[in-house]
Design a protein around this motif. Structure first.
Motif, PDB file in Angstrom:
ATOM      1  N   ALA A   8       9.536   5.778  -6.723  1.00 49.37           N
ATOM      2  CA  ALA A   8       8.671   5.313  -5.626  1.00 49.37           C
ATOM      3  C   ALA A   8       8.583   6.315  -4.484  1.00 49.37           C
ATOM      4  O   ALA A   8       8.099   5.962  -3.412  1.00 49.37           O
ATOM      5  CB  ALA A   8       9.189   3.968  -5.105  1.00 49.37           C
ATOM      6  N   GLN A   9       9.025   7.552  -4.689  1.00 51.92           N
ATOM      7  CA  GLN A   9       9.114   8.509  -3.583  1.00 51.92           C
ATOM      8  C   GLN A   9       7.825   8.660  -2.783  1.00 51.92           C
ATOM      9  O   GLN A   9       7.850   8.594  -1.546  1.00 51.92           O
ATOM     10  CB  GLN A   9       9.590   9.867  -4.102  1.00 51.92           C
ATOM     11  CG  GLN A   9       9.940  10.844  -2.991  1.00 51.92           C
ATOM     12  CD  GLN A   9       9.021  12.064  -2.964  1.00 51.92           C
ATOM     13  OE1 GLN A   9       8.161  12.199  -3.837  1.00 51.92           O
ATOM     14  NE2 GLN A   9       9.192  12.918  -1.985  1.00 51.92           N
ATOM     15  N   PRO A  10       6.652   8.855  -3.395  1.00 51.09           N
ATOM     16  CA  PRO A  10       5.426   8.972  -2.583  1.00 51.09           C
ATOM     17  C   PRO A  10       5.150   7.717  -1.750  1.00 51.09           C
ATOM     18  O   PRO A  10       4.774   7.803  -0.578  1.00 51.09           O
ATOM     19  CB  PRO A  10       4.325   9.198  -3.634  1.00 51.09           C
ATOM     20  CG  PRO A  10       5.048   9.759  -4.824  1.00 51.09           C
ATOM     21  CD  PRO A  10       6.380   9.072  -4.831  1.00 51.09           C
ATOM     22  N   LYS A  11       5.364   6.547  -2.364  1.00 56.25           N
ATOM     23  CA  LYS A  11       5.147   5.288  -1.650  1.00 56.25           C
ATOM     24  C   LYS A  11       6.134   5.153  -0.487  1.00 56.25           C
ATOM     25  O   LYS A  11       5.777   4.723   0.614  1.00 56.25           O
ATOM     26  CB  LYS A  11       5.313   4.111  -2.624  1.00 56.25           C
ATOM     27  CG  LYS A  11       5.024   2.751  -2.012  1.00 56.25           C
ATOM     28  CD  LYS A  11       5.399   1.623  -2.967  1.00 56.25           C
ATOM     29  CE  LYS A  11       4.545   1.631  -4.217  1.00 56.25           C
ATOM     30  NZ  LYS A  11       4.833   0.441  -5.087  1.00 56.25           N
ATOM     31  N   ILE A  12       7.387   5.537  -0.731  1.00 59.72           N
ATOM     32  CA  ILE A  12       8.421   5.438   0.302  1.00 59.72           C
ATOM     33  C   ILE A  12       8.095   6.335   1.487  1.00 59.72           C
ATOM     34  O   ILE A  12       8.170   5.916   2.653  1.00 59.72           O
ATOM     35  CB  ILE A  12       9.801   5.811  -0.286  1.00 59.72           C
ATOM     36  CG1 ILE A  12      10.275   4.717  -1.241  1.00 59.72           C
ATOM     37  CG2 ILE A  12      10.830   6.042   0.824  1.00 59.72           C
ATOM     38  CD1 ILE A  12      11.510   5.092  -2.043  1.00 59.72           C
ATOM     39  N   GLU A  13       7.709   7.584   1.213  1.00 59.27           N
ATOM     40  CA  GLU A  13       7.433   8.518   2.303  1.00 59.27           C
ATOM     41  C   GLU A  13       6.199   8.095   3.099  1.00 59.27           C
ATOM     42  O   GLU A  13       6.163   8.241   4.326  1.00 59.27           O
ATOM     43  CB  GLU A  13       7.272   9.939   1.758  1.00 59.27           C
ATOM     44  CG  GLU A  13       8.548  10.514   1.138  1.00 59.27           C
ATOM     45  CD  GLU A  13       9.740  10.482   2.089  1.00 59.27           C
ATOM     46  OE1 GLU A  13       9.553  10.708   3.303  1.00 59.27           O
ATOM     47  OE2 GLU A  13      10.861  10.199   1.617  1.00 59.27           O
ATOM     48  N   HIS A  14       5.202   7.542   2.416  1.00 57.92           N
ATOM     49  CA  HIS A  14       4.017   7.032   3.121  1.00 57.92           C
ATOM     50  C   HIS A  14       4.411   5.871   4.027  1.00 57.92           C
ATOM     51  O   HIS A  14       3.959   5.771   5.178  1.00 57.92           O
ATOM     52  CB  HIS A  14       2.964   6.581   2.112  1.00 57.92           C
ATOM     53  CG  HIS A  14       1.754   5.962   2.751  1.00 57.92           C
ATOM     54  ND1 HIS A  14       1.633   4.589   2.947  1.00 57.92           N
ATOM     55  CD2 HIS A  14       0.634   6.519   3.266  1.00 57.92           C
ATOM     56  CE1 HIS A  14       0.482   4.337   3.540  1.00 57.92           C
ATOM     57  NE2 HIS A  14      -0.150   5.478   3.741  1.00 57.92           N
ATOM     58  N   TRP A  15       5.287   4.982   3.514  1.00 56.69           N
ATOM     59  CA  TRP A  15       5.736   3.835   4.302  1.00 56.69           C
ATOM     60  C   TRP A  15       6.505   4.291   5.530  1.00 56.69           C
ATOM     61  O   TRP A  15       6.280   3.791   6.636  1.00 56.69           O
ATOM     62  CB  TRP A  15       6.599   2.937   3.425  1.00 56.69           C
ATOM     63  CG  TRP A  15       7.105   1.698   4.114  1.00 56.69           C
ATOM     64  CD1 TRP A  15       6.413   0.562   4.382  1.00 56.69           C
ATOM     65  CD2 TRP A  15       8.433   1.488   4.617  1.00 56.69           C
ATOM     66  NE1 TRP A  15       7.222  -0.355   5.010  1.00 56.69           N
ATOM     67  CE2 TRP A  15       8.465   0.184   5.175  1.00 56.69           C
ATOM     68  CE3 TRP A  15       9.590   2.264   4.640  1.00 56.69           C
ATOM     69  CZ2 TRP A  15       9.623  -0.349   5.747  1.00 56.69           C
ATOM     70  CZ3 TRP A  15      10.739   1.729   5.214  1.00 56.69           C
ATOM     71  CH2 TRP A  15      10.748   0.442   5.762  1.00 56.69           C
ATOM     72  N   PHE A  16       7.397   5.271   5.354  1.00 52.03           N
ATOM     73  CA  PHE A  16       8.139   5.786   6.500  1.00 52.03           C
ATOM     74  C   PHE A  16       7.191   6.387   7.539  1.00 52.03           C
ATOM     75  O   PHE A  16       7.358   6.167   8.748  1.00 52.03           O
ATOM     76  CB  PHE A  16       9.164   6.834   6.067  1.00 52.03           C
ATOM     77  CG  PHE A  16      10.509   6.275   5.720  1.00 52.03           C
ATOM     78  CD1 PHE A  16      11.220   5.513   6.635  1.00 52.03           C
ATOM     79  CD2 PHE A  16      11.088   6.523   4.483  1.00 52.03           C
ATOM     80  CE1 PHE A  16      12.468   4.994   6.338  1.00 52.03           C
ATOM     81  CE2 PHE A  16      12.343   6.013   4.167  1.00 52.03           C
ATOM     82  CZ  PHE A  16      13.027   5.245   5.093  1.00 52.03           C
ATOM     83  N   ARG A  17       6.202   7.151   7.089  1.00 48.60           N
ATOM     84  CA  ARG A  17       5.263   7.753   8.052  1.00 48.60           C
ATOM     85  C   ARG A  17       4.561   6.675   8.869  1.00 48.60           C
ATOM     86  O   ARG A  17       4.389   6.807  10.087  1.00 48.60           O
ATOM     87  CB  ARG A  17       4.240   8.628   7.326  1.00 48.60           C
ATOM     88  CG  ARG A  17       4.792   9.961   6.827  1.00 48.60           C
ATOM     89  CD  ARG A  17       3.693  10.903   6.396  1.00 48.60           C
ATOM     90  NE  ARG A  17       2.986  10.420   5.212  1.00 48.60           N
ATOM     91  CZ  ARG A  17       3.350  10.690   3.955  1.00 48.60           C
ATOM     92  NH1 ARG A  17       4.428  11.433   3.719  1.00 48.60           N
ATOM     93  NH2 ARG A  17       2.664  10.246   2.929  1.00 48.60           N
ATOM     94  N   SER A  18       4.169   5.593   8.210  1.00 47.87           N
ATOM     95  CA  SER A  18       3.485   4.517   8.938  1.00 47.87           C
ATOM     96  C   SER A  18       4.432   3.838   9.921  1.00 47.87           C
ATOM     97  O   SER A  18       4.020   3.435  11.015  1.00 47.87           O
ATOM     98  CB  SER A  18       2.920   3.494   7.945  1.00 47.87           C
ATOM     99  OG  SER A  18       3.956   2.784   7.285  1.00 47.87           O
ATOM    100  N   GLN A  19       5.703   3.729   9.555  1.00 47.89           N
ATOM    101  CA  GLN A  19       6.678   3.100  10.456  1.00 47.89           C
ATOM    102  C   GLN A  19       6.931   3.944  11.695  1.00 47.89           C
ATOM    103  O   GLN A  19       7.062   3.419  12.801  1.00 47.89           O
ATOM    104  CB  GLN A  19       7.997   2.850   9.709  1.00 47.89           C
ATOM    105  CG  GLN A  19       7.918   1.795   8.611  1.00 47.89           C
ATOM    106  CD  GLN A  19       7.488   0.451   9.133  1.00 47.89           C
ATOM    107  OE1 GLN A  19       8.034  -0.066  10.107  1.00 47.89           O
ATOM    108  NE2 GLN A  19       6.486  -0.149   8.487  1.00 47.89           N
TER     109      GLN A  19
END
Length: 428
Positions: free
Chosen positions: A23-34
């Motif tokens: 899930a690395q791409p999804k995780i990094e996108h989520w962190f950026r939004s946070q």
């Protein structure tokens, strides 16, 4: 050379690490939004425990004191992150006043101050060290064991600004002092940016507040990558009105321990885990591993002997303990040179900049390692924690350390939300 790392649970690939890697791409996108919604603390360190079946934070420090233990190879990451962090607060920042703890004889801590000072200087800042020692009336030069020197200068206040003697007038004040004994008057009402804010100190901050915020973060992340949030989150509860010297609150504490152990046993049965569950009882505020005990049965917190009561009743700065957090114990099945170890991840702003293993030759997998006799080994990664090898096995070193970085950043995000709540409570 990197230290030799062995992990007790070798064999089948860990499902948790596999899911995080996939899930690395999804995780990094989520962190950026946070991070667009929440301001990261200036810096933080997170103590992790890896039980193989569970990887969870057990403590988050907003005034980290081990920069000297980081892998020097990744110093450029720290310098870049420090630049970003300072620019957010004061874009024109030139002068930074670094205020450390009042430790003048703890050479390990002073080497941390020197490392932090060096990182900020390499970020292009004019950094000087201002001491809150009440007896310090003139600059004092300290020589460190590694040959470095630190100049401590007495902090002065003029109006609502902090200065040093020759009119050094910084725009930013960086606290590396956790304010366990309260906020001194010289820091109250200061108009310069204080990083972290004074309400982040242990005089007001509580571990239960942090882990309440972490509950929400863990639930959101678990839903994001479809895992049981328990795999990254230790259960906890709060007990107030405790007086260890007077044996007040023992029965309530024993009941909370019993309830938490029952919840953990249920999870262990669900996952077929054979280890004995345990909890850690620790002061709801404070650091340095003070006021901590490991408990496997509720009876262990009733009728403590004098030595145990003395250990639990007072923490740093002589602060009395009346509130405790009862936290699920997470075994550590990692070792360095056959000694029990736990990873500690360091961050500046929202960037992982490195970490180290806290190693203790005299402690077991279910014990607190933050105790006299511990030593530190820089994290054995060959690449930063935010650079996984997506084509390699989930438990190869870069990917294991990526998982560490992910869970540490979850704790950092929880700290960001925690501080937002505290700012509202303090009218800021």
């Amino acid at each position: 050379m990197v230290p030799h790392l062995t992990t007790a649970l070798t064999g089948p690939l860990k499902e948790l690490e596999s899911r995080i890697l996939r899930a690395q791409p999804k995780i990094e996108h989520w962190f950026r939004s946070q991070w667009l919604k929440h301001d990261a603390p200036f810096y933080a360190s997170v103590d992790l425990r890896n039980a193989g079946f569970k990887l969870a934070p057990v403590d988050t420090n907003l005034f980290p004191g081990g920069f000297n233990n980081l892998n020097q190879t990744f110093r450029p990451l720290a310098v870049q992150a420090a630049t970003v962090a300072v620019e957010k607060i004061c874009p024109e920042a030139r002068g930074v006043l670094l205020i450390p703890e009042n430790h003048t004889r703890n050479s390990f801590y002073l080497q941390n101050v020197a490392a932090l000072h060096s990182i900020l200087r390499q970020a292009g800042l004019n950094v000087r060290i201002g001491s809150l020692l009440p007896e310090l009336e003139a600059p004092m030069q300290l020589e460190l064991p590694d040959g470095q020197n630190l100049l401590l200068e007495p902090v002065q206040r003029r109006g609502n600004r902090l200065h040093l003697g020759d009119d050094f007038n910084p725009c930013t004040v960086l606290l590396n002092n956790d304010l366990s004994g309260g906020v001194p008057s010289v820091l109250q009402g200061v108009e310069q940016a204080l990083l972290p804010p004074t309400y982040a100190g242990w005089a007001t901050r509580r571990k239960t507040g942090h882990f309440a915020a972490y509950d929400g973060v863990a639930d959101e992340f678990a839903q994001l990558i479809s895992i049981d949030p328990w795999l990254i989150n230790p259960y906890f509860s709060h007990v107030g009105g405790v007086d260890f010297q007077e044996r007040a609150g023992e029965e309530v504490l024993a009941d909370k321990v019993s309830d938490l152990l029952a919840r953990i046993r249920t999870k262990y049965q669900e996952y077929g885990i054979e280890q004995q569950p345990y909890v850690v009882v620790k002061a709801d505020a404070g650091t340095y591993g003070m006021g901590v005990m490991t408990v496997k049965d509720p009876s262990e917190v009733v009728g403590l002997n004098r030595k145990q009561r003395n250990k639990m009743s007072v923490i740093k700065e002589g602060m009395e303990v009346h509130d405790v957090i009862v936290q699920e114990g997470v075994h550590t099945f990692e070792t360095v040179n056959e000694a029990v170890a736990e990873p500690v991840v360091y961050m500046l702003d929202h960037f992982v900049i490195g970490g180290f293993y806290r190693v203790h030759t005299g402690r077991g997998a279910d014990e607190n390692l933050n105790a006299p006799g511990m030593h530190f080994v820089p994290l054995a990664f060959e690449k930063p924690c935010n650079a996984p090898e997506c084509d390699e096995a989930p438990d190869c070193p870069p990917n294991r350390f990526y998982s560490y970085g992910v869970v540490a950043r979850l704790a950092l995000l929880a700290a960001a939300r925690e501080l937002e709540t505290m700012a509202e409570e303090h009218g800021e």
